[in-house]
Design a protein around this motif. Structure first.
Motif, PDB file in Angstrom:
ATOM      1  N   ASP A 165      -7.110  -4.626  -5.809  1.00  0.00           N
ATOM      2  CA  ASP A 165      -5.996  -3.758  -6.202  1.00  0.00           C
ATOM      3  C   ASP A 165      -5.861  -3.731  -7.720  1.00  0.00           C
ATOM      4  O   ASP A 165      -5.736  -2.661  -8.337  1.00  0.00           O
ATOM      5  CB  ASP A 165      -4.672  -4.260  -5.616  1.00  0.00           C
ATOM      6  N   TYR A 172       0.832  -1.210   0.000  1.00  0.00           N
ATOM      7  CA  TYR A 172       0.000   0.000   0.000  1.00  0.00           C
ATOM      8  C   TYR A 172       0.863   1.255   0.000  1.00  0.00           C
ATOM      9  O   TYR A 172       0.524   2.256  -0.657  1.00  0.00           O
ATOM     10  CB  TYR A 172      -0.942  -0.007   1.203  1.00  0.00           C
ATOM     11  N   TYR A 189       1.922   1.724  -3.532  1.00  0.00           N
ATOM     12  CA  TYR A 189       0.832   2.277  -4.338  1.00  0.00           C
ATOM     13  C   TYR A 189       0.722   3.792  -4.131  1.00  0.00           C
ATOM     14  O   TYR A 189       0.600   4.564  -5.092  1.00  0.00           O
ATOM     15  CB  TYR A 189      -0.516   1.650  -3.950  1.00  0.00           C
ATOM     16  N   GLY A 216       6.140   3.678 -10.640  1.00  0.00           N
ATOM     17  CA  GLY A 216       6.252   2.544  -9.730  1.00  0.00           C
ATOM     18  C   GLY A 216       7.661   1.991  -9.680  1.00  0.00           C
ATOM     19  O   GLY A 216       8.180   1.674  -8.612  1.00  0.00           O
ATOM     20  N   MET A 268      -6.195  -0.532 -10.365  1.00  0.00           N
ATOM     21  CA  MET A 268      -5.031  -0.117 -11.144  1.00  0.00           C
ATOM     22  C   MET A 268      -5.212  -0.348 -12.638  1.00  0.00           C
ATOM     23  O   MET A 268      -4.662   0.387 -13.460  1.00  0.00           O
ATOM     24  CB  MET A 268      -3.781  -0.840 -10.627  1.00  0.00           C
TER      25      MET A 268
END
Length: 382
Positions: free
Chosen positions: A360, A313, A316, A376, A364
């Motif tokens: 998730d 998380y 993210y 990322g 995404m």
């Protein structure tokens, strides 16, 4: 005098921890000192959050909504929630609730002093103020003493001014909360309005921005006046309450612990519990303080370690913030894409760190691959 626990800072994090300690039949007997330079006796903020079922502070929830709406230039969408409820707690109600409860305990002390340093001396935590020095087995810190360096290269500010307004005629639907309205100029950065009605004649209207610096005071007031007139179509109202706040949204690494300082545990924003991608804090503080209590009860070091999902998380959040900071996509475009293409329960689970890996992926997958992949990868290396 040596205390078992010192709570440095009596905001949301410090008082949440205090309340949980005092609710425990064993920990409530510990000698506790709460230090803050200010007494919590004003309604200085409003916390909004979502959760399933009844929470620890359910009795002081001002209002809650099961329907939320999201608005942008090209679409408007209402979401009827099944499991989650969006809730509001007034700062003064929270402070009074915890402080009134704490008055029952003679082993709890409060002092209004400015903290100048927190260190470890002779295997004890030591808190220095302008007046004296206090020691304890553990200090739970939510002051800004250990904040990492933040600048325009690695951080945005979430800043906002909110007005509670009251109209003479019923104009609001108290069952529908307007979570984000992006139909505003984005000249400064990601900019939106909250509208959270608590009755047919009363609502919190809040002007919120994610930008590198705050605005002039009059700019917030002008934006609120224009929105109330042009979008809400309200001419006759009075302002009952105003509040202003600034929350860091940063790639800087806030840490739950300080190296070589095992007797000092950071809470709240100081401990990294302000979500970097959204600024939400209240529920993350609740989860963290609950973990601390579990460890204390079992005689373990009260600093919950990050698990794999926690680290995911964080990645993210850092990735999303990196995309905004690098200007590959703006905040309005990101949030509009997610809310247009995914259901509210999935979105809230994801933003609340309660989602499954499948959820998730669902969130995404609706975003463009390239900017998020590049961001990322950069954050994995940082």
């Amino acid at each position: 005098m040596k205390y078992d626990y010192i709570i440095a800072g009596s905001g949301c994090a410090g008082l949440s921890l205090l309340y949980r300690i005092l609710k425990d039949p064993v920990l409530c007997k510990k000698h506790i000192l709460v230090i803050d330079k200010e007494q919590k006796n004003t309604n200085d903020r409003t916390w909004c959050f979502w959760e399933k079922g009844n929470g620890l502070f359910e009795s002081i929830v001002t209002h809650q909504w099961k329907t939320l709406e999201f608005l942008s230039d090209d679409f408007q969408r209402k979401f009827d929630m099944k499991a989650y409820r969006y809730k509001m707690i007034q700062g003064i109600d929270f402070y009074n609730f915890v402080l009134d409860f704490a008055k029952q305990f003679e082993n709890v002390s409060f002092t209004s002093e400015n903290i100048t340093a927190i260190t470890t001396v002779n295997d004890l935590a030591e808190v220095s103020t302008e007046n004296t020095t206090y020691t304890a087995t553990y200090v739970f810190n939510s002051t800004s003493l250990f904040y990492p360096k933040m600048d325009t290269e690695n951080s945005l500010l979430q800043h906002f001014e909110g007005w509670v307004i009251k109209t003479k005629k019923p104009v609001f639907d108290k069952n529908v909360g307007r979570l984000m309205d992006f139909r505003l100029s984005q000249e400064h950065g990601a900019t939106f309005m909250y509208v959270l009605p608590t009755s047919e004649t009363e609502a919190l209207v809040e002007y919120t921005l994610f930008t590198e610096k705050v605005l002039e005071k009059e700019q917030y007031k002008t934006a609120l006046k224009n929105y109330i007139q042009d979008y809400l179509e309200i001419e006759d109202y009075e302002v009952l309450h105003t509040e202003f706040g600034i929350i860091p949204m940063s790639l800087a690494k806030f840490s739950r612990n300080i190296p070589n300082e095992k007797h000092i545990i950071n809470l709240g924003t100081a401990g990294g519990f302000t979500k970097a991608s959204s600024g939400y804090t209240f529920q993350f503080v609740q989860k963290h303080t609950e973990q601390i209590i579990d460890l204390l009860k079992n005689g373990k070091h009260p600093n919950p370690q990050l698990n794999f999902r926690d680290k995911m998380y964080q990645w993210y959040d850092r990735t999303l913030l990196e995309v905004i900071l690098s200007k590959k996509m703006d905040g309005k475009e990101i949030f509009a894409t997610i809310f247009k293409n995914r259901e509210i329960e999935t979105i809230l689970a994801f933003l609340g760190n309660e989602s499954s890996v499948w959820e998730d992926m669902k969130v995404m997958s609706c975003l463009p691959i390239k900017p998020f992949l590049v961001a990322g990868m950069k954050q994995l290396r940082s």
